[in-house]
Motif scaffolding. Structure first.
Motif, PDB file in Angstrom:
ATOM      1  N   PRO A  69      63.838  81.283  59.892  1.00  0.00           N
ATOM      2  CA  PRO A  69      63.801  80.151  60.820  1.00  0.00           C
ATOM      3  C   PRO A  69      65.057  80.129  61.683  1.00  0.00           C
ATOM      4  CG  PRO A  69      64.402  79.418  58.604  1.00  0.00           C
ATOM      5  CD  PRO A  69      64.030  80.864  58.507  1.00  0.00           C
ATOM      6  N   GLY A  87      66.631  77.797  64.808  1.00  0.00           N
ATOM      7  CA  GLY A  87      66.470  76.617  65.646  1.00  0.00           C
ATOM      8  C   GLY A  87      66.868  76.912  67.084  1.00  0.00           C
ATOM      9  N   SER A 112      61.085  76.598  62.557  1.00  0.00           N
ATOM     10  CA  SER A 112      62.220  75.764  62.168  1.00  0.00           C
ATOM     11  C   SER A 112      61.962  74.280  62.439  1.00  0.00           C
ATOM     12  CB  SER A 112      63.456  76.203  62.956  1.00  0.00           C
ATOM     13  OG  SER A 112      64.482  75.238  62.859  1.00  0.00           O
ATOM     14  N   GLN A 141      59.869  75.658  57.948  1.00  0.00           N
ATOM     15  CA  GLN A 141      61.183  75.409  57.329  1.00  0.00           C
ATOM     16  C   GLN A 141      61.520  73.943  57.503  1.00  0.00           C
ATOM     17  OE1 GLN A 141      64.198  74.993  59.593  1.00  0.00           O
ATOM     18  NE2 GLN A 141      65.196  74.124  57.785  1.00  0.00           N
ATOM     19  N   TYR A 200      64.162  70.839  57.143  1.00  0.00           N
ATOM     20  CA  TYR A 200      65.429  70.150  56.864  1.00  0.00           C
ATOM     21  C   TYR A 200      65.044  68.788  56.323  1.00  0.00           C
ATOM     22  CZ  TYR A 200      68.421  73.581  59.178  1.00  0.00           C
ATOM     23  OH  TYR A 200      69.099  74.720  59.501  1.00  0.00           O
ATOM     24  N   THR A 212      65.440  74.222  53.328  1.00  0.00           N
ATOM     25  CA  THR A 212      66.787  74.773  53.494  1.00  0.00           C
ATOM     26  C   THR A 212      67.799  73.818  52.873  1.00  0.00           C
ATOM     27  OG1 THR A 212      66.127  75.934  55.474  1.00  0.00           O
ATOM     28  CG2 THR A 212      68.485  75.562  55.193  1.00  0.00           C
ATOM     29  N   LYS A 253      65.631  77.665  50.146  1.00  0.00           N
ATOM     30  CA  LYS A 253      66.469  78.605  50.920  1.00  0.00           C
ATOM     31  C   LYS A 253      67.931  78.194  50.827  1.00  0.00           C
ATOM     32  CE  LYS A 253      66.916  80.490  55.660  1.00  0.00           C
ATOM     33  NZ  LYS A 253      67.965  79.790  56.397  1.00  0.00           N
ATOM     34  N   ASP A 311      67.926  86.770  52.935  1.00  0.00           N
ATOM     35  CA  ASP A 311      68.352  86.988  54.313  1.00  0.00           C
ATOM     36  C   ASP A 311      69.858  86.911  54.391  1.00  0.00           C
ATOM     37  OD1 ASP A 311      69.483  84.356  55.417  1.00  0.00           O
ATOM     38  OD2 ASP A 311      67.469  83.650  54.923  1.00  0.00           O
ATOM     39  N   GLY A 341      72.617  89.057  57.135  1.00  0.00           N
ATOM     40  CA  GLY A 341      73.305  90.330  57.331  1.00  0.00           C
ATOM     41  C   GLY A 341      72.386  91.532  57.476  1.00  0.00           C
ATOM     42  N   ARG A 368      70.415  94.129  59.270  1.00  0.00           N
ATOM     43  CA  ARG A 368      70.499  94.617  60.652  1.00  0.00           C
ATOM     44  C   ARG A 368      69.576  95.789  60.918  1.00  0.00           C
ATOM     45  NH1 ARG A 368      71.793  90.335  60.919  1.00  0.00           N
ATOM     46  NH2 ARG A 368      73.798  89.402  61.359  1.00  0.00           N
ATOM     47  N   ARG A 389      69.447  86.914  63.315  1.00  0.00           N
ATOM     48  CA  ARG A 389      69.978  87.144  64.663  1.00  0.00           C
ATOM     49  C   ARG A 389      69.360  88.323  65.415  1.00  0.00           C
ATOM     50  NH1 ARG A 389      74.550  85.621  61.769  1.00  0.00           N
ATOM     51  NH2 ARG A 389      75.616  83.738  62.496  1.00  0.00           N
TER      52      ARG A 389
END
Ligand code: FNR
Length: 418
Positions: free
Chosen positions: A90, A92, A119, A145, A147, A173, A290, A345, A347, A349, A369
């Motif tokens: 997710p 945002g 998200s 996801q 909040y 999360t 999460k 999740d 890092g 790549r 990302r």
């Protein structure tokens, strides 16, 4: 082989293949504010660096002369067979990466049959994102996801909406009940949120709209109320300690009632294990926690009757100096001892990282990302290509390691050092 073939016939990639190049290309495309928000993490960004560095402490030791001609990347999760062990984390405010970004990324995930996690902080209502996925592929898996809001009615409403638009899991999360200390955003005055860019899920919600109405009638039509004590509880460190940040940009902003109500209800820092029963009673969907990093919390998650845990540092965006997610993974896997799937999740790549995380016991791995950058560089096509590249590297690495099925990976394929 499709990836190589495209290269051989001279088709230029839509997005740079190597992550550092992708990040650079995204930086060139994005506004300063958008890049700061997406790339930034907490404090001196040590955890973000550690999340990626942790992969370097594990090396794959390949086995040779094993028939790997017929490779299988599929995994089983929550009673469904997924084509690969990849999920989209997710993220945002994808509108910051590109106009219409939520739907574009979701369509790209749908094209690959990978679960897209919508998200709570999305910049488009979940119904719109789900409709975009349906148009690509009607049964495309999607998760929501959550909040956990300080308004339980709002929690219930968001979850009911997620069920109605076909979400197959609720990802709660747990690492964002207080927003992390993020210097890059603070330096720029937290513009994404003060502009209301990440609150579409709220403004499209009947319960939330009722709360805004209440606030407006209490405050009178013209006057807006300042940030309330409840907002201070959720965005505490930022609002209280950084007068040049959120609070000021809100005061000079546009219609504020919705943003202020959002700040009031965004999070519930008093949340405890017992509260999970509220969610369990309201949905039969699998619940994923999460942000679990401690093995004791992983054991409690099993006791609480949830369906999975997701080891994550939130991309290093919450606690500077937090344990790297990959370093926390083996102990969490050991603690749950096969009783729950462990997702991962932070890092990741590329495909080789996916192999390492799976070898350390993750069932599936979420990309963060990299897909936001691909979205910035080349929209839906960019995300589709990025995901294809990760799958290709995963498939190649698996085959070269001498492992036929992704689901068979375990730590015998690794040599690890501290
Ligand atoms: C996030 N992440 C996140 N997580 C979540 O549960 N809800 C959210 O709304 C967001 N929003 C968000 C925005 C941006 C810009 C980023 C970079 C991250 C965290 C995300 O789900 C995931 O944990 C990390 O992105 C994983 O780390 P990497 O892959 O980005 O290093």
């Amino acid at each position: 082989s499709a990836v190589y073939r495209a290269g051989v016939v001279g088709r230029r990639p839509a997005v740079p293949v190597a992550f550092p190049d992708l990040e650079r290309a995204a930086r060139r495309r994005l506004s300063r504010v958008a890049y700061a928000y997406i790339a930034g993490s907490a404090g001196l960004e040590r955890t973000d660096a550690a999340d990626t560095a942790a992969f370097g402490r594990h090396r794959i030791v390949p086995r040779v002369l094993r028939d790997v001609s017929d490779r299988d990347l599929s995994i089983e999760l929550f009673g469904r067979t997924l084509p690969t062990p990849l999920l989209l984390a997710p993220i945002g405010v994808l509108e910051l990466a590109r106009r219409g970004g939520d739907a574009a990324a979701a369509r790209a995930a749908a094209a690959h049959g990978m679960p897209f996690t919508i998200s709570t902080q999305a910049s488009a209502p979940m119904e719109d994102v789900a409709a975009a996925m349906d148009a690509t592929r009607p049964d495309a898996p999607r998760w929501f996801q959550l909040y956990w809001s300080s308004s339980r009615e709002l929690v219930a409403s968001l979850v009911a909406r997620a069920e109605a638009c076909g979400c197959e899991a609720i990802v709660v999360t747990l690492d964002t009940h207080v927003l992390g200390w993020r210097p890059r955003d603070l330096a720029l005055g937290y513009l994404p949120f003060s502009r209301g860019l990440g609150i579409a899920q709220y403004t499209s919600d009947p319960v939330f709209r009722g709360l805004v109405q209440e606030r407006m009638s209490a405050a009178g039509p013209r006057e807006h109320t300042p940030v309330t004590p409840a907002a201070v509880a959720s965005f505490a460190s930022i609002v209280r300690h950084h007068p040049g940040g959120l609070r000021e940009s809100l005061r000079s902003g546009e219609p504020l009632a919705a943003v202020e109500t959002f700040l009031d209800v965004f999070a519930d820092p008093s949340l405890g294990w017992d509260d999970l029963a509220f969610l369990r009673e309201r949905t039969r969907l699998p619940i994923v926690l999460k942000g679990v990093l401690h093995p004791d919390d992983a054991r409690r998650a099993v006791d609480a009757g949830v369906d999975a845990v997701q080891v994550s540092t939130h991309g290093g965006r919450q606690i500077d100096g937090e344990v790297a997610a990959l370093d926390a993974l083996p102990a969490v896997v050991a603690a749950v001892d096969g009783r729950l799937p462990v997702l991962f999740d932070s890092g990741v790549r590329g495909g080789a990282d996916v192999v390492i995380a799976l070898a350390l016991g993750a069932r599936a791995v979420a990309i963060g990302r990299p897909y936001a950058y691909a979205l910035a560089v080349a929209g839906e096509r960019g995300v589709r290509e990025l995901l294809r590249n990760v799958v290709a590297e995963l498939d190649i690495t698996l085959g070269l390691a001498g492992v036929r099925r992704a689901a068979d990976l375990d730590d015998t394929v690794l040599t690890s050092r501290r």
